[in-house]
Design an enzyme around this catalytic site. Structure first.
Site, PDB file in Angstrom:
ATOM      1  N   SER A   7       0.848  -1.193   0.000  1.00 17.87           N
ATOM      2  CA  SER A   7       0.000   0.000   0.000  1.00 17.87           C
ATOM      3  C   SER A   7       0.881   1.239   0.000  1.00 17.87           C
ATOM      4  O   SER A   7       1.632   1.469   0.963  1.00 17.87           O
ATOM      5  CB  SER A   7      -0.890   0.022   1.244  1.00 17.87           C
ATOM      6  OG  SER A   7      -1.389   1.338   1.444  1.00 17.87           O
ATOM      7  N   HIS A  32      -1.250  -1.303  -4.263  1.00 19.63           N
ATOM      8  CA  HIS A  32      -2.521  -0.969  -3.607  1.00 19.63           C
ATOM      9  C   HIS A  32      -2.545   0.525  -3.322  1.00 19.63           C
ATOM     10  O   HIS A  32      -1.658   1.053  -2.645  1.00 19.63           O
ATOM     11  CB  HIS A  32      -2.641  -1.771  -2.312  1.00 19.63           C
ATOM     12  CG  HIS A  32      -3.951  -1.669  -1.626  1.00 19.63           C
ATOM     13  ND1 HIS A  32      -5.032  -2.446  -1.960  1.00 19.63           N
ATOM     14  CD2 HIS A  32      -4.362  -0.864  -0.610  1.00 19.63           C
ATOM     15  CE1 HIS A  32      -6.048  -2.144  -1.168  1.00 19.63           C
ATOM     16  NE2 HIS A  32      -5.664  -1.194  -0.339  1.00 19.63           N
ATOM     17  N   ASP A  34      -4.610   3.552  -1.730  1.00 21.66           N
ATOM     18  CA  ASP A  34      -5.695   3.826  -0.771  1.00 21.66           C
ATOM     19  C   ASP A  34      -6.253   5.224  -0.948  1.00 21.66           C
ATOM     20  O   ASP A  34      -5.579   6.206  -0.656  1.00 21.66           O
ATOM     21  CB  ASP A  34      -5.167   3.664   0.662  1.00 21.66           C
ATOM     22  CG  ASP A  34      -5.067   2.207   1.044  1.00 21.66           C
ATOM     23  OD1 ASP A  34      -4.004   1.781   1.520  1.00 21.66           O
ATOM     24  OD2 ASP A  34      -6.061   1.474   0.852  1.00 21.66           O
ATOM     25  N   MET A  36      -9.000   7.977   0.083  1.00 18.40           N
ATOM     26  CA  MET A  36      -9.861   8.319   1.212  1.00 18.40           C
ATOM     27  C   MET A  36     -10.456   9.703   1.001  1.00 18.40           C
ATOM     28  O   MET A  36      -9.742  10.622   0.585  1.00 18.40           O
ATOM     29  CB  MET A  36      -9.036   8.308   2.507  1.00 18.40           C
ATOM     30  CG  MET A  36      -8.373   6.978   2.775  1.00 18.40           C
ATOM     31  SD  MET A  36      -7.319   7.058   4.236  1.00 18.40           S
ATOM     32  CE  MET A  36      -6.642   5.403   4.213  1.00 18.40           C
ATOM     33  N   HIS A  65      -8.296   1.204  -3.921  1.00 14.59           N
ATOM     34  CA  HIS A  65      -9.210   0.912  -2.798  1.00 14.59           C
ATOM     35  C   HIS A  65      -9.951   2.203  -2.472  1.00 14.59           C
ATOM     36  O   HIS A  65      -9.397   3.119  -1.875  1.00 14.59           O
ATOM     37  CB  HIS A  65      -8.377   0.422  -1.602  1.00 14.59           C
ATOM     38  CG  HIS A  65      -9.184   0.143  -0.383  1.00 14.59           C
ATOM     39  ND1 HIS A  65      -8.597  -0.062   0.850  1.00 14.59           N
ATOM     40  CD2 HIS A  65     -10.522   0.030  -0.177  1.00 14.59           C
ATOM     41  CE1 HIS A  65      -9.533  -0.297   1.743  1.00 14.59           C
ATOM     42  NE2 HIS A  65     -10.718  -0.257   1.141  1.00 14.59           N
ATOM     43  N   MET A  67     -12.095   4.188  -0.453  1.00 13.22           N
ATOM     44  CA  MET A  67     -12.726   4.369   0.844  1.00 13.22           C
ATOM     45  C   MET A  67     -13.444   5.717   0.818  1.00 13.22           C
ATOM     46  O   MET A  67     -13.030   6.702   1.448  1.00 13.22           O
ATOM     47  CB  MET A  67     -11.671   4.327   1.959  1.00 13.22           C
ATOM     48  CG  MET A  67     -11.078   2.937   2.153  1.00 13.22           C
ATOM     49  SD  MET A  67      -9.569   2.936   3.117  1.00 13.22           S
ATOM     50  CE  MET A  67      -8.378   3.229   1.805  1.00 13.22           C
ATOM     51  N   MET A 136     -11.441  -6.186   5.521  1.00 15.00           N
ATOM     52  CA  MET A 136     -10.636  -5.229   6.275  1.00 15.00           C
ATOM     53  C   MET A 136     -10.300  -5.804   7.638  1.00 15.00           C
ATOM     54  O   MET A 136     -11.176  -6.330   8.337  1.00 15.00           O
ATOM     55  CB  MET A 136     -11.377  -3.903   6.429  1.00 15.00           C
ATOM     56  CG  MET A 136     -11.598  -3.148   5.111  1.00 15.00           C
ATOM     57  SD  MET A 136     -10.081  -2.792   4.211  1.00 15.00           S
ATOM     58  CE  MET A 136      -9.284  -1.651   5.340  1.00 15.00           C
ATOM     59  N   GLY A 141      -8.776   4.067   7.411  1.00 13.70           N
ATOM     60  CA  GLY A 141      -8.558   5.505   7.529  1.00 13.70           C
ATOM     61  C   GLY A 141      -7.100   5.851   7.692  1.00 13.70           C
ATOM     62  O   GLY A 141      -6.653   6.898   7.239  1.00 13.70           O
ATOM     63  N   PHE A 142      -6.364   4.942   8.319  1.00 10.21           N
ATOM     64  CA  PHE A 142      -4.952   5.264   8.567  1.00 10.21           C
ATOM     65  C   PHE A 142      -4.090   4.008   8.461  1.00 10.21           C
ATOM     66  O   PHE A 142      -4.553   2.906   8.793  1.00 10.21           O
ATOM     67  CB  PHE A 142      -4.779   5.879   9.969  1.00 10.21           C
ATOM     68  CG  PHE A 142      -5.531   7.164  10.143  1.00 10.21           C
ATOM     69  CD1 PHE A 142      -6.848   7.159  10.613  1.00 10.21           C
ATOM     70  CD2 PHE A 142      -4.952   8.377   9.770  1.00 10.21           C
ATOM     71  CE1 PHE A 142      -7.561   8.344  10.731  1.00 10.21           C
ATOM     72  CE2 PHE A 142      -5.663   9.566   9.895  1.00 10.21           C
ATOM     73  CZ  PHE A 142      -6.971   9.556  10.371  1.00 10.21           C
ATOM     74  N   GLY A 143      -2.876   4.182   7.985  1.00 10.15           N
ATOM     75  CA  GLY A 143      -1.936   3.086   8.016  1.00 10.15           C
ATOM     76  C   GLY A 143      -1.383   2.936   9.420  1.00 10.15           C
ATOM     77  O   GLY A 143      -1.612   3.782  10.285  1.00 10.15           O
ATOM     78  N   GLY A 144      -0.681   1.838   9.659  1.00  3.78           N
ATOM     79  CA  GLY A 144       0.011   1.658  10.936  1.00  3.78           C
ATOM     80  C   GLY A 144      -0.860   1.238  12.094  1.00  3.78           C
ATOM     81  O   GLY A 144      -0.431   1.284  13.250  1.00  3.78           O
ATOM     82  N   ASP A 174      -6.440  -6.306   4.581  1.00  2.00           N
ATOM     83  CA  ASP A 174      -5.864  -4.964   4.550  1.00  2.00           C
ATOM     84  C   ASP A 174      -5.973  -4.321   5.924  1.00  2.00           C
ATOM     85  O   ASP A 174      -7.071  -4.130   6.438  1.00  2.00           O
ATOM     86  CB  ASP A 174      -6.646  -4.144   3.517  1.00  2.00           C
ATOM     87  CG  ASP A 174      -6.144  -2.722   3.370  1.00  2.00           C
ATOM     88  OD1 ASP A 174      -6.704  -2.005   2.521  1.00  2.00           O
ATOM     89  OD2 ASP A 174      -5.218  -2.318   4.093  1.00  2.00           O
ATOM     90  N   GLY A 175      -4.778  -4.036   6.487  1.00  2.62           N
ATOM     91  CA  GLY A 175      -4.775  -3.309   7.753  1.00  2.62           C
ATOM     92  C   GLY A 175      -4.051  -4.073   8.840  1.00  2.62           C
ATOM     93  O   GLY A 175      -4.528  -5.116   9.275  1.00  2.62           O
ATOM     94  N   GLY A 176      -2.914  -3.550   9.246  1.00  2.00           N
ATOM     95  CA  GLY A 176      -2.143  -4.191  10.315  1.00  2.00           C
ATOM     96  C   GLY A 176      -1.512  -5.502   9.906  1.00  2.00           C
ATOM     97  O   GLY A 176      -1.170  -6.339  10.742  1.00  2.00           O
ATOM     98  N   GLY A 196       1.248  -1.880   4.160  1.00  2.00           N
ATOM     99  CA  GLY A 196       1.832  -0.560   3.912  1.00  2.00           C
ATOM    100  C   GLY A 196       3.035  -0.353   4.809  1.00  2.00           C
ATOM    101  O   GLY A 196       4.184  -0.422   4.371  1.00  2.00           O
TER     102      GLY A 196
HETATM  103  C1  DX5 Z   1      -7.016   1.623   5.490  1.00  2.00           C
HETATM  104  C2  DX5 Z   1      -5.833   1.419   4.605  1.00  2.00           C
HETATM  105  C3  DX5 Z   1      -4.659   0.847   5.403  1.00  2.00           C
HETATM  106  C4  DX5 Z   1      -3.453   0.573   4.553  1.00  2.00           C
HETATM  107  C5  DX5 Z   1      -2.576  -0.492   5.168  1.00  2.00           C
HETATM  108  O1  DX5 Z   1      -6.697   2.353   6.590  1.00  2.00           O
HETATM  109  O2  DX5 Z   1      -6.235   0.535   3.593  1.00  2.00           O
HETATM  110  O3  DX5 Z   1      -5.138  -0.337   5.982  1.00  2.00           O
HETATM  111  O4  DX5 Z   1      -3.812   0.106   3.324  1.00  2.00           O
HETATM  112  O5  DX5 Z   1      -1.991   0.046   6.266  1.00  2.00           O
HETATM  113  P1  DX5 Z   1      -0.885  -0.738   7.132  1.00  2.00           P
HETATM  114  O6  DX5 Z   1      -0.388  -1.901   6.320  1.00  2.00           O
HETATM  115  O7  DX5 Z   1       0.180   0.292   7.372  1.00  2.00           O
HETATM  116  O8  DX5 Z   1      -1.614  -1.168   8.360  1.00  2.00           O
HETATM  117 ZN    ZN Z   2      -6.535  -0.373   1.418  1.00  2.00          ZN
END
Ligand code: DX5
Ligand code: ZN
Length: 219
Positions: A7, A32, A34, A36, A65, A67, A136, A141-144, A174-176, A196
């Site tokens: 991502s 990927h 993202d 938003m 993606h 969102m 998901m 909304g946010f990476g990390g 996707d996510g964490g 990401g």
């Molecule tokens: C939604 C995004 C994140 C991103 C991945 O918030 O879709 O999930 O892609 O973020 P990481 O891999 O940093 O959790």
């Molecule tokens: Zn995503």
């Protein structure tokens, strides 16, 4: 074989093209992106201009993606920019077949995404119409963010539905997703990993991260 979708949300945007080339060379399956809108999720990220900018620098499929509250409004712009796959959320398009058909009519791949609080069964009626089911593993909304507990059961439930209805459909998460959470998620039935922070934030650099992800055992 694990399919990895780095991502770019977590990438250094001053070096975006260079970093995409690095993950492509290392064996990533797709990019990927993202998107938003600050309404469906409490953050604003990027638009079709990023797809347009990346299109000439990579042969990897560009997976968008969305969102966003109104994905249909943005669809043509992302297709024109060169997107290969469009993922939108079932939460905001409860009758998704028309929008699915629009993406397919353009000759592109289409997927449905759904958040951790939507019952997995809600996607079941559409599995035969889509190429990707995006489960998901954080609230977007946010990476990390941290991989949500309970995600493994949801992945296993979705895997059973996909195997019964449309085995060709990707089960993407996707996510964490990192080198610790990925293994159990793959064992539960995921086959495409969005990552990401774990890729672009890896201390050894993104190429090392990609190689480690690709070395993970699959089911
Ligand atoms: C939604 C995004 C994140 C991103 C991945 O918030 O879709 O999930 O892609 O973020 P990481 O891999 O940093 O959790
Ligand atoms: Zn995503």
């Amino acid at each position: 074989m694990v399919k990895l979708a780095p991502s770019v949300l977590a990438a250094d945007f001053s070096r975006l093209g260079e970093l995409v080339a690095v993950v492509e060379k290392a064996g990533a399956d797709r990019v990927h992106i993202d998107v938003m809108d600050g309404h469906f999720v409490p953050n604003l990220s990027m638009g079709a201009v990023v797809v347009k900018g990346l299109r000439p620098v990579t042969r990897l499929p560009l997976e968008v993606h969305l969102m966003v509250e109104d994905p249909g409004k943005f669809l043509d712009g992302f297709l024109a920019a060169g997107a290969d796959t469009i993922l939108f959320h079932l939460e905001v398009v409860p009758q998704p077949l028309q929008l699915i058909a629009r993406v397919k009519a353009a000759g592109k791949k289409v997927g449905l995404a759904f958040n951790p609080d939507l019952p997995v069964g809600r996607i079941q009626p559409y599995l035969t119409a889509i190429d990707v089911a995006l489960c998901m593993t954080v609230f977007p909304g946010f990476g990390g963010q941290a991989f949500l507990p309970g995600s493994l059961d949801r992945i296993a439930e979705l895997r059973a539905m996909i195997d019964a209805a449309n085995p060709a459909c990707d089960l993407e998460i996707d996510g964490g997703v990192d080198l610790t959470t990925a293994g159990p998620a793959l064992a539960a039935g995921a086959n495409v990993l969005v990552a990401g922070t774990a890729v672009f934030g890896h201390p050894g650099g993104p190429a090392v991260a990609v190689e480690k992800f690709l070395a993970l055992p699959t089911r």
